[in-house]
Scaffold this motif. Structure first.
Motif, PDB file in Angstrom:
ATOM      1  N   MET A   1       0.839  -1.194   0.000  1.00 45.29           N
ATOM      2  CA  MET A   1       0.000   0.000   0.000  1.00 45.29           C
ATOM      3  C   MET A   1       0.875   1.245   0.000  1.00 45.29           C
ATOM      4  O   MET A   1       0.689   2.164  -0.796  1.00 45.29           O
ATOM      5  N   LEU A   2       1.830   1.217   0.920  1.00 45.37           N
ATOM      6  CA  LEU A   2       2.755   2.324   1.087  1.00 45.37           C
ATOM      7  C   LEU A   2       3.540   2.597  -0.208  1.00 45.37           C
ATOM      8  O   LEU A   2       3.609   3.726  -0.694  1.00 45.37           O
ATOM      9  N   LEU A   3       4.105   1.535  -0.776  1.00 45.69           N
ATOM     10  CA  LEU A   3       4.932   1.697  -1.960  1.00 45.69           C
ATOM     11  C   LEU A   3       4.105   2.022  -3.192  1.00 45.69           C
ATOM     12  O   LEU A   3       4.568   2.726  -4.093  1.00 45.69           O
ATOM     13  N   GLY A   4       2.889   1.506  -3.228  1.00 43.12           N
ATOM     14  CA  GLY A   4       2.099   1.666  -4.442  1.00 43.12           C
ATOM     15  C   GLY A   4       1.269   2.920  -4.476  1.00 43.12           C
ATOM     16  O   GLY A   4       0.992   3.449  -5.555  1.00 43.12           O
ATOM     17  N   SER A   5       0.880   3.441  -3.317  1.00 45.54           N
ATOM     18  CA  SER A   5      -0.094   4.525  -3.328  1.00 45.54           C
ATOM     19  C   SER A   5       0.268   5.771  -2.527  1.00 45.54           C
ATOM     20  O   SER A   5      -0.501   6.720  -2.521  1.00 45.54           O
ATOM     21  N   MET A   6       1.395   5.763  -1.830  1.00 49.50           N
ATOM     22  CA  MET A   6       1.663   6.940  -0.991  1.00 49.50           C
ATOM     23  C   MET A   6       2.807   7.789  -1.537  1.00 49.50           C
ATOM     24  O   MET A   6       3.711   7.295  -2.186  1.00 49.50           O
ATOM     25  N   ARG A   7       2.756   9.075  -1.193  1.00 50.12           N
ATOM     26  CA  ARG A   7       3.836   9.967  -1.571  1.00 50.12           C
ATOM     27  C   ARG A   7       4.932   9.925  -0.502  1.00 50.12           C
ATOM     28  O   ARG A   7       4.719   9.401   0.584  1.00 50.12           O
ATOM     29  N   ALA A   8       6.069  10.521  -0.821  1.00 49.76           N
ATOM     30  CA  ALA A   8       7.269  10.371   0.010  1.00 49.76           C
ATOM     31  C   ALA A   8       7.016  10.675   1.492  1.00 49.76           C
ATOM     32  O   ALA A   8       7.367   9.885   2.366  1.00 49.76           O
ATOM     33  N   GLU A   9       6.408  11.826   1.785  1.00 43.95           N
ATOM     34  CA  GLU A   9       6.241  12.208   3.189  1.00 43.95           C
ATOM     35  C   GLU A   9       5.267  11.300   3.915  1.00 43.95           C
ATOM     36  O   GLU A   9       5.437  11.026   5.106  1.00 43.95           O
ATOM     37  N   GLU A  10       4.254  10.830   3.201  1.00 50.08           N
ATOM     38  CA  GLU A  10       3.329   9.876   3.808  1.00 50.08           C
ATOM     39  C   GLU A  10       4.053   8.589   4.164  1.00 50.08           C
ATOM     40  O   GLU A  10       3.820   8.002   5.227  1.00 50.08           O
ATOM     41  N   ARG A  11       4.927   8.145   3.272  1.00 55.31           N
ATOM     42  CA  ARG A  11       5.654   6.903   3.537  1.00 55.31           C
ATOM     43  C   ARG A  11       6.507   7.039   4.788  1.00 55.31           C
ATOM     44  O   ARG A  11       6.525   6.147   5.643  1.00 55.31           O
ATOM     45  N   LEU A  12       7.189   8.167   4.894  1.00 53.75           N
ATOM     46  CA  LEU A  12       8.059   8.339   6.051  1.00 53.75           C
ATOM     47  C   LEU A  12       7.241   8.468   7.333  1.00 53.75           C
ATOM     48  O   LEU A  12       7.613   7.907   8.374  1.00 53.75           O
ATOM     49  N   ALA A  13       6.116   9.166   7.248  1.00 51.52           N
ATOM     50  CA  ALA A  13       5.248   9.292   8.424  1.00 51.52           C
ATOM     51  C   ALA A  13       4.763   7.909   8.859  1.00 51.52           C
ATOM     52  O   ALA A  13       4.805   7.568  10.051  1.00 51.52           O
ATOM     53  N   ALA A  14       4.340   7.097   7.904  1.00 56.33           N
ATOM     54  CA  ALA A  14       3.877   5.741   8.216  1.00 56.33           C
ATOM     55  C   ALA A  14       5.003   4.938   8.850  1.00 56.33           C
ATOM     56  O   ALA A  14       4.793   4.208   9.830  1.00 56.33           O
ATOM     57  N   PHE A  15       6.186   5.097   8.325  1.00 52.48           N
ATOM     58  CA  PHE A  15       7.341   4.384   8.860  1.00 52.48           C
ATOM     59  C   PHE A  15       7.618   4.777  10.309  1.00 52.48           C
ATOM     60  O   PHE A  15       7.793   3.928  11.184  1.00 52.48           O
ATOM     61  N   LEU A  16       7.611   6.078  10.580  1.00 48.97           N
ATOM     62  CA  LEU A  16       7.894   6.550  11.933  1.00 48.97           C
ATOM     63  C   LEU A  16       6.823   6.091  12.919  1.00 48.97           C
ATOM     64  O   LEU A  16       7.137   5.658  14.034  1.00 48.97           O
ATOM     65  N   LEU A  17       5.572   6.168  12.509  1.00 46.53           N
ATOM     66  CA  LEU A  17       4.491   5.733  13.390  1.00 46.53           C
ATOM     67  C   LEU A  17       4.596   4.237  13.670  1.00 46.53           C
ATOM     68  O   LEU A  17       4.379   3.784  14.797  1.00 46.53           O
TER      69      LEU A  17
ATOM     70  N   PRO B   1      -0.397  13.098  16.354  1.00 41.83           N
ATOM     71  CA  PRO B   1      -1.619  13.319  15.546  1.00 41.83           C
ATOM     72  C   PRO B   1      -1.297  13.994  14.221  1.00 41.83           C
ATOM     73  O   PRO B   1      -1.913  13.690  13.202  1.00 41.83           O
ATOM     74  N   GLY B   2      -0.326  14.898  14.241  1.00 42.73           N
ATOM     75  CA  GLY B   2       0.075  15.568  13.008  1.00 42.73           C
ATOM     76  C   GLY B   2       0.599  14.589  11.979  1.00 42.73           C
ATOM     77  O   GLY B   2       0.273  14.689  10.791  1.00 42.73           O
ATOM     78  N   LEU B   3       1.386  13.648  12.426  1.00 46.83           N
ATOM     79  CA  LEU B   3       1.899  12.623  11.514  1.00 46.83           C
ATOM     80  C   LEU B   3       0.760  11.764  10.969  1.00 46.83           C
ATOM     81  O   LEU B   3       0.724  11.434   9.781  1.00 46.83           O
ATOM     82  N   LYS B   4      -0.175  11.430  11.856  1.00 46.69           N
ATOM     83  CA  LYS B   4      -1.307  10.599  11.409  1.00 46.69           C
ATOM     84  C   LYS B   4      -2.158  11.346  10.401  1.00 46.69           C
ATOM     85  O   LYS B   4      -2.673  10.768   9.449  1.00 46.69           O
ATOM     86  N   ARG B   5      -2.281  12.645  10.612  1.00 49.26           N
ATOM     87  CA  ARG B   5      -3.071  13.455   9.687  1.00 49.26           C
ATOM     88  C   ARG B   5      -2.460  13.425   8.284  1.00 49.26           C
ATOM     89  O   ARG B   5      -3.162  13.367   7.286  1.00 49.26           O
ATOM     90  N   LEU B   6      -1.144  13.464   8.268  1.00 49.28           N
ATOM     91  CA  LEU B   6      -0.432  13.382   6.993  1.00 49.28           C
ATOM     92  C   LEU B   6      -0.832  12.147   6.184  1.00 49.28           C
ATOM     93  O   LEU B   6      -0.876  12.168   4.955  1.00 49.28           O
ATOM     94  N   LEU B   7      -1.105  11.071   6.910  1.00 45.65           N
ATOM     95  CA  LEU B   7      -1.411   9.804   6.245  1.00 45.65           C
ATOM     96  C   LEU B   7      -2.793   9.769   5.606  1.00 45.65           C
ATOM     97  O   LEU B   7      -2.969   9.256   4.514  1.00 45.65           O
TER      98      LEU B   7
ATOM     99  N   HIS C   1      -5.263  12.403   5.364  1.00 40.86           N
ATOM    100  CA  HIS C   1      -5.881  13.549   4.707  1.00 40.86           C
ATOM    101  C   HIS C   1      -5.281  13.805   3.336  1.00 40.86           C
ATOM    102  O   HIS C   1      -4.815  14.898   3.038  1.00 40.86           O
ATOM    103  N   HIS C   2      -5.330  12.784   2.558  1.00 36.08           N
ATOM    104  CA  HIS C   2      -4.793  12.936   1.218  1.00 36.08           C
ATOM    105  C   HIS C   2      -5.933  13.271   0.278  1.00 36.08           C
ATOM    106  O   HIS C   2      -6.903  12.546   0.171  1.00 36.08           O
ATOM    107  N   ALA C   3      -5.816  14.410  -0.404  1.00 39.96           N
ATOM    108  CA  ALA C   3      -6.826  14.771  -1.396  1.00 39.96           C
ATOM    109  C   ALA C   3      -6.779  13.710  -2.494  1.00 39.96           C
ATOM    110  O   ALA C   3      -5.870  13.681  -3.304  1.00 39.96           O
ATOM    111  N   ALA C   4      -7.742  12.802  -2.473  1.00 38.28           N
ATOM    112  CA  ALA C   4      -7.783  11.731  -3.477  1.00 38.28           C
ATOM    113  C   ALA C   4      -8.061  12.333  -4.858  1.00 38.28           C
ATOM    114  O   ALA C   4      -7.861  11.699  -5.861  1.00 38.28           O
TER     115      ALA C   4
END
Lengths: 244, 244
Positions: free
Chosen positions: A155-171, A233-239, A241-244
């Motif tokens: 999911m991460l590799l296929g659909s997320m942008r760079a900052e989302e990936r890093l946020a997901a990783f950190l969380l 919460p800010g990091l989670k929001r990054l994940l 709140h993506h304008a689809a």
DNA sequence: GGGCCCCTTTGATCCACGTCAATACTGTTT
DNA sequence: AAACAGTATTGACGTGGATCAAAGGGGCCC
């Protein structure tokens, strides 16, 4: 490409029942008597120094490994030299499940720091799990968990942008440190930017820039490998709140 | 988001021993007597019409499913609507392994065409695999194979460019059709460009352009979903000759 | 068998991330 | 304490694939 792998085998008896990781590991859900049986099966521990391989792709598969101390990465390497980190593993997690399928390992497992694993001979594990139902079930859960984790990475590799990936990783790291009794908000990463990048499908520069960005925005405090999460919460929001 | 899922349960007895997929599926490696025991456990078949769900993310996990006819995709959906296809499954392959970990499914399984699955109640499978060693081992191999496959997809998503991803996808499909006795070089894809794109981490336009490019270069003949592979070595070359 | 909707193709433009390059920081070795 | 190697940061620029847009097929349903 074969090279001698220095290995230290510790021949003292290991006791899962005494291990503070048992709630995360194979013994989860077993009663004391069952844990004793598992103990008998775990023949030895092995110490692996930083940067050394626990196993290599292509080696024949004999055992799975429970991480007792330290941490690892697994990676896959193509003929042309490109490589992909497929996961980072922490204490209590199990390594080597990839080998069951073909009786040969299909990836490399490399210690990120001086580490120690419990060696679990696989045929003996199958044998015991035929009589100990709870062990069988826990083992199946561990394998299934790995599949679910992999889907998350896809999911991460296929659909997320760079900052989302890093946020997901950190969380994800935060959550796993928490499960081990460490601080949810402050930890040391054991892997380099390059390894994080490989795992996340990004170049190391992109990882570095994303860290800097998070720092500017007050989401985290970054000092090399030392991370302090300031705004979960800010990091989670990054994940989400993506304008689809 | 819950909706009624129309389901057809066929109550005739299923015979793994008669199934021409047994070499790809759970019965692999079992002797005739053991296959009979497995037969007793496979309670029913279920027909799933095109576009219908076999199971949904969040549903409680009861059984795994062996595909008897047709094909499926699995996907994961985020809160914000983004979705990622995590796999395409063909006859003889097993669906639902993701559910073991939490007792709830973590992805959706959707039929790509009118399909039929064998329902294998999971607790009964665990029970039988405690006495039938070969079944236990084959089941473990199937789970491990899924993990290895996932690592391959991670490699693809993390390190390959668009045309390499599509080449890898086509070669993989070809190989799986071959294993089922179909032509290695000519087949119908059951999924849309959009679904291929989601699986490969690309937009449908990019998939379409890559197909056109392959056609121009004489690697494949593409007519909508009908694919003819003209130059397998050429596709393989695309994969490995990447200037690192 | 006609009509509609979904799928696919193709072109033009944009932008997120990769690439290339220079500099700075950290921990380790002697 | 100096020297070094590995790691990290930051900037300038290039590009592969995304996005936006429009037009053409095919298959399916009534």
């Amino acid at each position: 490409m074969k090279s001698v792998i220095p290995v230290t085998v510790v021949d003292i008896k290991v006791a899962c029942s005494q291990c503070n990781l048992r709630e995360l590991c194979l013994p989860f859900g077993l009663d004391p008597n069952e844990i004793d049986q598992l103990d008998e099966l775990v023949g030895s521990r092995r110490k692996i120094k930083r940067q050394q391989h626990l196993y290599r792709s292509g080696e024949s598969f004999e055992a799975i490994y429970a991480i007792r101390a330290g941490s690892f990465k697994t990676d896959v390497i193509l003929e042309d030299g490109r490589d992909q980190v497929t996961g980072f593993q922490m204490t209590g997690e199990v390594l080597g499940l990839d080998g069951i399928s073909t009786e040969h390992h299909s990836c490399n497992a490399i210690a990120l720091e001086d580490s120690e694993v419990c060696v679990i001979p696989f045929n003996r594990l199958e044998e015991l799990s035929r009589t100990v139902e709870s062990l069988q079930h826990q083992f199946h859960k561990i394998m299934s968990r790995e599949i679910v984790r992999d889907h998350g990475v896809m999911m991460l590799l296929g659909s997320m942008r760079a900052e989302e990936r890093l946020a997901a990783f950190l969380l994800n790291m935060s959550q796993r440190f928490t499960a081990r009794g460490f601080s949810p908000s402050e930890f040391h990463l054991r892997m380099t930017r390059d390894e994080i990048g490989s795992y996340l499908g990004l170049k190391l520069e992109t990882v570095s820039r994303a860290f800097s960005r998070f720092q500017e925005e007050g989401l985290v405090a970054v000092q090399q490998k030392h991370i302090r999460i300031l705004d979960t919460p800010g990091l989670k929001r990054l994940l989400n709140h993506h304008a689809a």
